[in-house]
Design a protein around this motif. Sequence first.
Motif, PDB file in Angstrom:
ATOM      1  N   UNK A 177       0.789  -1.233   0.000  1.00 25.98           N
ATOM      2  CA  UNK A 177       0.000   0.000   0.000  1.00 25.98           C
ATOM      3  C   UNK A 177       0.820   1.281   0.000  1.00 25.98           C
ATOM      4  N   UNK A 178       2.131   1.176  -0.259  1.00 29.39           N
ATOM      5  CA  UNK A 178       2.908   2.424  -0.279  1.00 29.39           C
ATOM      6  C   UNK A 178       4.052   2.397  -1.296  1.00 29.39           C
ATOM      7  N   UNK A 179       3.798   2.857  -2.521  1.00 30.97           N
ATOM      8  CA  UNK A 179       4.849   2.834  -3.543  1.00 30.97           C
ATOM      9  C   UNK A 179       6.063   3.679  -3.149  1.00 30.97           C
ATOM     10  N   UNK A 180       5.811   4.836  -2.555  1.00 31.51           N
ATOM     11  CA  UNK A 180       6.884   5.807  -2.315  1.00 31.51           C
ATOM     12  C   UNK A 180       7.858   5.357  -1.232  1.00 31.51           C
TER      13      UNK A 180
ATOM     14  N   UNK B 279       0.214  34.645  -2.727  1.00 30.55           N
ATOM     15  CA  UNK B 279       0.651  33.419  -2.058  1.00 30.55           C
ATOM     16  C   UNK B 279       0.054  32.197  -2.747  1.00 30.55           C
ATOM     17  N   UNK B 280      -1.196  32.363  -3.196  1.00 30.95           N
ATOM     18  CA  UNK B 280      -1.920  31.234  -3.779  1.00 30.95           C
ATOM     19  C   UNK B 280      -1.300  30.742  -5.081  1.00 30.95           C
ATOM     20  N   UNK B 281      -0.394  31.532  -5.636  1.00 23.85           N
ATOM     21  CA  UNK B 281       0.248  31.072  -6.860  1.00 23.85           C
ATOM     22  C   UNK B 281       1.124  29.854  -6.582  1.00 23.85           C
ATOM     23  N   UNK B 282       1.457  29.635  -5.311  1.00 26.53           N
ATOM     24  CA  UNK B 282       2.134  28.401  -4.941  1.00 26.53           C
ATOM     25  C   UNK B 282       1.157  27.248  -5.092  1.00 26.53           C
ATOM     26  N   UNK B 283       1.673  26.118  -5.430  1.00 22.87           N
ATOM     27  CA  UNK B 283       0.801  24.963  -5.634  1.00 22.87           C
ATOM     28  C   UNK B 283       0.390  24.383  -4.290  1.00 22.87           C
ATOM     29  N   UNK B 284      -0.907  24.225  -4.152  1.00 27.07           N
ATOM     30  CA  UNK B 284      -1.397  23.671  -2.898  1.00 27.07           C
ATOM     31  C   UNK B 284      -1.152  22.164  -2.867  1.00 27.07           C
ATOM     32  N   UNK B 285      -0.621  21.714  -1.753  1.00 27.05           N
ATOM     33  CA  UNK B 285      -0.333  20.286  -1.587  1.00 27.05           C
ATOM     34  C   UNK B 285      -1.353  19.689  -0.622  1.00 27.05           C
TER      35      UNK B 285
ATOM     36  N   UNK C  17       2.848  14.133  -8.763  1.00 25.54           N
ATOM     37  CA  UNK C  17       4.296  14.202  -8.592  1.00 25.54           C
ATOM     38  C   UNK C  17       4.636  14.116  -7.103  1.00 25.54           C
ATOM     39  N   UNK C  18       5.930  13.960  -6.848  1.00 24.16           N
ATOM     40  CA  UNK C  18       6.374  13.909  -5.456  1.00 24.16           C
ATOM     41  C   UNK C  18       6.093  15.233  -4.767  1.00 24.16           C
ATOM     42  N   UNK C  19       5.780  15.149  -3.487  1.00 28.80           N
ATOM     43  CA  UNK C  19       5.482  16.340  -2.703  1.00 28.80           C
ATOM     44  C   UNK C  19       6.625  17.351  -2.787  1.00 28.80           C
ATOM     45  N   UNK C  20       7.845  16.840  -2.775  1.00 27.56           N
ATOM     46  CA  UNK C  20       9.017  17.728  -2.787  1.00 27.56           C
ATOM     47  C   UNK C  20       9.181  18.443  -4.139  1.00 27.56           C
ATOM     48  N   UNK C  21       8.413  18.003  -5.154  1.00 32.56           N
ATOM     49  CA  UNK C  21       8.490  18.645  -6.468  1.00 32.56           C
ATOM     50  C   UNK C  21       7.559  19.847  -6.602  1.00 32.56           C
ATOM     51  N   UNK C  22       6.691  20.061  -5.604  1.00 35.11           N
ATOM     52  CA  UNK C  22       5.650  21.081  -5.727  1.00 35.11           C
ATOM     53  C   UNK C  22       6.222  22.447  -6.095  1.00 35.11           C
ATOM     54  N   UNK C  23       7.228  22.899  -5.348  1.00 37.25           N
ATOM     55  CA  UNK C  23       7.767  24.237  -5.597  1.00 37.25           C
ATOM     56  C   UNK C  23       8.917  24.233  -6.589  1.00 37.25           C
TER      57      UNK C  23
ATOM     58  N   UNK D 136      -1.362  19.501  -5.928  1.00 37.83           N
ATOM     59  CA  UNK D 136      -0.596  18.264  -5.837  1.00 37.83           C
ATOM     60  C   UNK D 136      -1.201  17.387  -4.748  1.00 37.83           C
ATOM     61  N   UNK D 137      -1.547  16.161  -5.140  1.00 36.06           N
ATOM     62  CA  UNK D 137      -2.122  15.210  -4.190  1.00 36.06           C
ATOM     63  C   UNK D 137      -1.013  14.251  -3.762  1.00 36.06           C
ATOM     64  N   UNK D 138      -0.628  14.346  -2.487  1.00 36.14           N
ATOM     65  CA  UNK D 138       0.551  13.614  -2.020  1.00 36.14           C
ATOM     66  C   UNK D 138       0.203  12.444  -1.095  1.00 36.14           C
TER      67      UNK D 138
END
Lengths: 197, 159
Positions: free
Chosen positions: A154-157, B21-27, B84-90, B108-110
């Motif tokens: 349940x966790x690819x990452x 601020x909202x121009x940042x991608x919400x995670x 994408x990875x959470x760390x890729x958001x910004x 971004x859905x992390x």
Amino acid sequence: MQLTLLISLLMTFFTGTSTGGYKPGDVAVDFKLKNVDGKMVSLSDFKSAKGYIVIFTCNHCPYAKMYEDRIIALQDKYGKAGFPVIAINPNDPAAEPDDSFDMMKKRAKEKGFKFPYLFDDGQKIFPVYGATRTPHVFLLDKNRVVKYIGAIDDNPQDAAAVKSKYLEDAISAIQQGKDIIPNVTKALGCSIKVKKA
Amino acid sequence: MRLFNALVILFLSFQLVFAQRESHIKVYDEFDAFAREILNAPSDSLTVINFWATWCKPCVKELPYFQKLHLSHPEIRVIMVSLDKKSDADGRLTDFLVKHGYTFSTLLLADSRATEWIDKVNPEWSGAIPATLVKRRDGFDFYEQDFESYEQLSHTLGL
């Protein structure tokens, strides 16, 4: 023009969804596909198998990459126990050059795969199984009855943060003659690449 | 009254700062928050939600069609959900959007527990991307496929 669109849309539907694929309880077809060592491999080659871990996976997909080491570990753990891993690349290299047979050979060598990494040449097998993404697991028992379909866990990452090892739990259930719960899971993955006409 | 005006100006300037601020991608770390705020949020307009990632070739290929949809049909809410990875958001994701001049709404859905949430997006979804959910007033349509042209996309939406 609209008719062509409609037809192509319908085609995408029929090939893109799992409507034609297996469900748990179905008997999976055997195949004869070329391995990275050049030899042809079938499920029936594994004479003493108690089951088969068939994984549709590939080189290019980040989700497939995240699971690569876990797939290697599965072979180490379950190969000896009679559940060999059989990896199949379902992608058309014309649509995804990173998944060409040569690139498969390269990757298998780099990572030292101890399991067959087969090429679904002509893309005939994945639609029969109903694979829709990479990675996509089909666990079969020794009679090729489909016992479990879906994700490895349940966790690819983050392998360390896994809570449910669906595939390993399913194998244990077969070994103990128990019911597999759940026997179907979903996971994010890369769509299988089919060359557009 | 002057106090009131001052408050209004203060409020508006806050909004301006906030909008920037909202121009940042919400995670979204939790699927449930995404479901509450986006997926299941009531809306009178047609909403098109696309699941994609910068590394996914067929996803990237169809982005111009969604951008065109966003520009040509302001009455439609186009929401692009990056996996994408959470760390890729910004970094990678923002760079990608800027580079291509995409102005559609992106988040971004992390939440890594996809095995639990894929069915909640749509039971028809196997989990492969790209995938597009069309939310109409009377229900959902789901497409686990990529669109080959803007025409195919707009035709599918009945435009």
